[in-house]
Design a protein around this motif. Structure first.
Motif, PDB file in Angstrom:
ATOM      1  N   GLN A 100       3.833   5.538  -5.832  1.00  0.00           N
ATOM      2  CA  GLN A 100       3.673   5.505  -7.282  1.00  0.00           C
ATOM      3  C   GLN A 100       2.531   6.410  -7.731  1.00  0.00           C
ATOM      4  O   GLN A 100       2.641   7.139  -8.732  1.00  0.00           O
ATOM      5  CB  GLN A 100       3.402   4.062  -7.736  1.00  0.00           C
ATOM      6  N   PHE A 101       1.460   6.387  -6.977  1.00  0.00           N
ATOM      7  CA  PHE A 101       0.309   7.227  -7.316  1.00  0.00           C
ATOM      8  C   PHE A 101       0.661   8.704  -7.223  1.00  0.00           C
ATOM      9  O   PHE A 101       0.254   9.513  -8.081  1.00  0.00           O
ATOM     10  CB  PHE A 101      -0.848   6.879  -6.374  1.00  0.00           C
ATOM     11  N   GLN A 102       1.426   9.083  -6.201  1.00  0.00           N
ATOM     12  CA  GLN A 102       1.849  10.481  -6.068  1.00  0.00           C
ATOM     13  C   GLN A 102       2.757  10.896  -7.215  1.00  0.00           C
ATOM     14  O   GLN A 102       2.665  12.022  -7.726  1.00  0.00           O
ATOM     15  CB  GLN A 102       2.560  10.682  -4.721  1.00  0.00           C
ATOM     16  N   TRP A 108       2.679   9.671 -10.253  1.00  0.00           N
ATOM     17  CA  TRP A 108       1.800   9.832 -11.423  1.00  0.00           C
ATOM     18  C   TRP A 108       1.059  11.163 -11.378  1.00  0.00           C
ATOM     19  O   TRP A 108       0.929  11.844 -12.399  1.00  0.00           O
ATOM     20  CB  TRP A 108       0.815   8.670 -11.486  1.00  0.00           C
ATOM     21  N   ARG A 109       0.607  11.515 -10.220  1.00  0.00           N
ATOM     22  CA  ARG A 109      -0.104  12.784 -10.080  1.00  0.00           C
ATOM     23  C   ARG A 109       0.825  13.968 -10.362  1.00  0.00           C
ATOM     24  O   ARG A 109       0.426  14.962 -10.976  1.00  0.00           O
ATOM     25  CB  ARG A 109      -0.702  12.894  -8.681  1.00  0.00           C
ATOM     26  N   TYR A 126       0.837  -1.206   0.000  1.00  0.00           N
ATOM     27  CA  TYR A 126       0.000   0.000   0.000  1.00  0.00           C
ATOM     28  C   TYR A 126       0.872   1.257   0.000  1.00  0.00           C
ATOM     29  O   TYR A 126       0.568   2.238  -0.692  1.00  0.00           O
ATOM     30  CB  TYR A 126      -0.912  -0.009   1.215  1.00  0.00           C
ATOM     31  N   GLN A 139       1.346  14.213 -14.058  1.00  0.00           N
ATOM     32  CA  GLN A 139       0.142  14.780 -14.667  1.00  0.00           C
ATOM     33  C   GLN A 139       0.095  16.296 -14.455  1.00  0.00           C
ATOM     34  O   GLN A 139      -0.251  17.056 -15.367  1.00  0.00           O
ATOM     35  CB  GLN A 139      -1.104  14.125 -14.079  1.00  0.00           C
ATOM     36  N   TRP A 167       2.308   1.677  -3.413  1.00  0.00           N
ATOM     37  CA  TRP A 167       1.253   2.162  -4.318  1.00  0.00           C
ATOM     38  C   TRP A 167       1.000   3.657  -4.121  1.00  0.00           C
ATOM     39  O   TRP A 167       0.832   4.399  -5.093  1.00  0.00           O
ATOM     40  CB  TRP A 167      -0.020   1.371  -4.082  1.00  0.00           C
ATOM     41  N   GLN A 168       0.981   4.112  -2.890  1.00  0.00           N
ATOM     42  CA  GLN A 168       0.781   5.534  -2.614  1.00  0.00           C
ATOM     43  C   GLN A 168       1.898   6.370  -3.229  1.00  0.00           C
ATOM     44  O   GLN A 168       1.642   7.435  -3.824  1.00  0.00           O
ATOM     45  CB  GLN A 168       0.709   5.763  -1.099  1.00  0.00           C
TER      46      GLN A 168
END
Length: 342
Positions: free
Chosen positions: A239-241, A243-244, A233, A247, A236-237
């Motif tokens: 990696q998600f940050q 990606w954001r 988790y 973007q 994942w957090q």
């Protein structure tokens, strides 16, 4: 005097740790510790007793519905009776108002209507009595109906245990402990383990299936994720940050490009507008200079006037010079006029 002590602990008797704690006070040589296991399919007497309780509850509910329906029907009948009484009263008042003018006319004519008036007055109570008798017949109480008898369906007969409105264990306590329920064994310190309904193996299978069914529908209050889940988790957090952030950077780059295109477009439009204004100004200046040059050219083509001699006498040299000057001016004006026409 031999006595039996029953320890009624629903959750405690199903947990191994709680059973060991409950056995400590009875660790005496003259006491026999027996585990009474009541798990699985119950016997015939228990089923009959459970079905009887289910049927009684179902009959009670049906009786309540029947009584409510009877009360609603009685209320409707009462409202209909009152409506009929109002209609009769309206008819009686209308009839009375209709007969009063005739009585006043007979009195004005001097007729002897004393006996005639008494007759209707005597008949009126009879008519009212007839009306009352008719309503009384309508208001006779109906025969009291008995509630319909109910029976258990085949699906209801499959239920071995009567549902209780108050649970033996609260949902919060049950959800936090039911996964650890086990069947008692002699190794825990019991002198004897008695299985009342099913054998030991069937009891264990029944408890396992029951636990699996409860896990599908029960919320686990003390559920804690594993360390592996926590690591995944966290990754994942992160990696998600990332990606954001990518973007956001891309959106910022698009905004910059759009701003640059808008600035370039505005600059080109400003330059185009300035060029158009300059061309318009030059054209306007040209149109204003053209009439002036034409006027000047027209003046240059006019013949030179002969100067008037002073005191009536003209000098020969001056007279010869002026035609030559006029001719030179006309020759100079012609090239300028041709240039403007070109």
């Amino acid at each position: 005097l031999q006595r039996n002590i029953v320890v009624m602990e629903v959750k405690g008797n199903l947990l191994k740790e709680e059973r060991a704690r409950l056995l400590k006070p009875f660790n005496l040589p003259h006491l026999k510790r027996v585990a009474q296991v009541v798990i699985g399919e119950p016997d015939r007497l228990f089923k009959e007793r459970a079905h009887a309780a289910l049927l009684s509850e179902k009959q009670t509910a049906a009786d309540a519905v029947f009584k409510r329906q009877q009360a609603e029907a009685a209320q409707k009948r009462l409202l209909a009776k009152r409506q009929r009484q109002l209609e009769r009263e309206k008819e009686r008042v209308a009839k009375k108002l209709k007969t009063e003018p005739d009585e006043e006319a007979r009195k004005a004519a001097g007729e002897e209507a004393a006996d005639g008036e008494k007759a209707p007055e005597e008949k009126a109570p009879e008519e009212e009595a007839k009306v009352d008798d008719g309503s009384a017949e309508e208001d006779e109480p109906m025969e009291e109906e008995k509630p319909p008898a109910v029976e258990l369906t085949e699906e209801e007969k499959k239920h071995w245990f009567r549902p209780s409105p108050v649970p033996d264990v609260t949902p919060q306590v049950f959800s936090g402990s039911f996964a650890s329920f086990t069947v008692p064994a002699k190794e825990e310190g019991f002198d004897d383990v008695r299985f009342e309904w099913d054998r030991k193996t069937k009891c264990a299978d029944y408890l396992r299936e029951w636990l699996l069914a409860k896990k599908l529908t029960t919320r686990i209050e003390d559920l804690v994720p594993s360390p592996g889940f926590a690591e995944q988790y966290t990754a994942w957090q992160q990696q998600f940050q990332s990606w954001r952030q990518k973007q956001a950077d891309w959106q910022e780059e698009l905004e910059k490009r759009a701003a640059a295109r808008a600035e370039k477009k505005a600059r080109l439009e400003a330059e185009k507008k300035a060029a158009e204004e300059k061309a318009a100004a030059e054209e306007k200046a040209t149109t204003e200079e053209k009439p002036a040059s034409e006027d000047q050219a027209g003046e240059g083509e006019k013949p030179a006037e002969e100067p008037k001699p002073d005191n009536g006498e003209a000098k020969p040299d001056e007279a010869m010079a002026k035609p030559e000057e006029a001719k030179a001016e006309s020759e100079d004006a012609k090239p300028e006029e041709a240039k403007e026409e070109a």
